[in-house]
Design a protein around this motif. Sequence first.
Motif, short mmCIF file in Angstrom:
data_model
loop_
_atom_site.label_atom_id
_atom_site.label_comp_id
_atom_site.label_asym_id
_atom_site.label_seq_id
_atom_site.Cartn_x
_atom_site.Cartn_y
_atom_site.Cartn_z
N VAL A 199 70.22 -16.84 17.17
CA VAL A 199 70.29 -16.00 15.97
C VAL A 199 68.90 -15.50 15.59
O VAL A 199 68.70 -14.30 15.33
N ILE A 202 67.51 -12.94 18.15
CA ILE A 202 68.12 -11.61 18.01
C ILE A 202 67.56 -10.89 16.78
O ILE A 202 67.24 -9.69 16.84
N LYS A 203 67.41 -11.60 15.70
CA LYS A 203 66.85 -10.95 14.49
C LYS A 203 65.43 -10.46 14.74
O LYS A 203 65.05 -9.36 14.30
N GLY A 210 70.41 -7.07 14.00
CA GLY A 210 71.47 -7.70 14.77
C GLY A 210 71.98 -6.80 15.88
O GLY A 210 71.53 -5.66 16.04
N ARG A 225 77.32 -18.50 13.86
CA ARG A 225 76.08 -17.93 14.38
C ARG A 225 76.31 -16.55 14.98
O ARG A 225 75.45 -15.67 14.89
N ASN A 226 77.48 -16.34 15.58
CA ASN A 226 77.79 -15.00 16.08
C ASN A 226 77.89 -13.99 14.94
O ASN A 226 77.34 -12.89 15.02
N ASP A 228 76.44 -14.16 12.12
CA ASP A 228 75.09 -13.98 11.59
C ASP A 228 74.22 -13.11 12.50
O ASP A 228 73.17 -12.63 12.08
N SER A 229 74.66 -12.91 13.75
CA SER A 229 73.87 -12.14 14.72
C SER A 229 74.31 -10.69 14.85
O SER A 229 73.69 -9.92 15.58
#
Length: 331
Positions: A199, A202-203, A210, A225-226, A228-229
């Motif tokens: 996460v 990716i940020k 995202g 987490r997905n 959040d991504s």
Amino acid sequence: MRAVVISSPGGPEVLEEREVEDLPAPGEGEVLLEVAAAGVNRTDTVQRQGGYALPPGASPYLGVECSGTILALGANVPPHWAVGDQVCALLTGGGYAEKVVVPAGQLLPVPKGVSLTDAAGLAEVACTVWSTVFMTSHLSPGESFLIHGGSSGIGTFAIQIAKHLGIKVFVTAGSEAKLAACKGLGADVCINYKTEDFVQCIKEETDGKGVDVILDNMGGSYLQRNLDSLAVDGRLFIIGFMGGTVTEVNLQPMLARRLTIQVAGLRGRNLANKARIISEVEKSVWPAIVSGKVKPVIYKTLPLSDAVEAHKLMESSSHIGKILLIPVHDW
């Protein structure tokens, strides 16, 4: 004919190659194939363990994809198929055998430049990736894409077709060797999920925005987490539950960023749906394979009699790409 049977639900040791009753002649719209090779998939290991309810009419034998040569045609098979044609096929089951009957709508020609054996590793991954990520989630050139399990059969294919279409690719994998393989296939950002927070990575790589689409094989353990991504209007497509099916999740990100969660498999779809996917794959994916832009990644081939070893290897997750089983024909 020879086929691999499951003596009882359990570990890889319950698999046994033995002589079984020969198949009936192909029915309406079906063809009989002499199997050249069969792909090994996670679906097979779940079925072996007794955790997979077979679709109506499915073969009792394992194997949801294969390559082979047409031996016989049933009635009303489209005229572009003929005895002797070399094909790869999406199956409801039965690939771990010397012969299999398959609806003609689930056949694809072996792409030029790909061997008959290697073509066994194409149908399931191509149809899975194209139907989920492109036909349903509408991943488009210029967008970004996270693939969990980038070194798997599906992952190695997804990396290549996405890069071919001008998409920025992120992957997760669990070793430096696997990450290097993903990089070699074109992945832009490779994340070791054992030592890094995907996460956060990716940020950092997307300036906090995202990614647009995620292809996930983990399910419950990765769901929060997905979410959040994902970027605004992001799409999560779940194709497996290696991380479980139950979790607690905060749904607020879905509302705030208009996120979508989708889940689907291939095996239980009806014939018309599978035929549509096959047609789309032949039109949109096969030219990339013929041109050499996308290639099957084959980790290991084993004789059909070594199905136990193939399943042990699959469940060890030490492989990169596809594992294939080869029947030894003695007629």
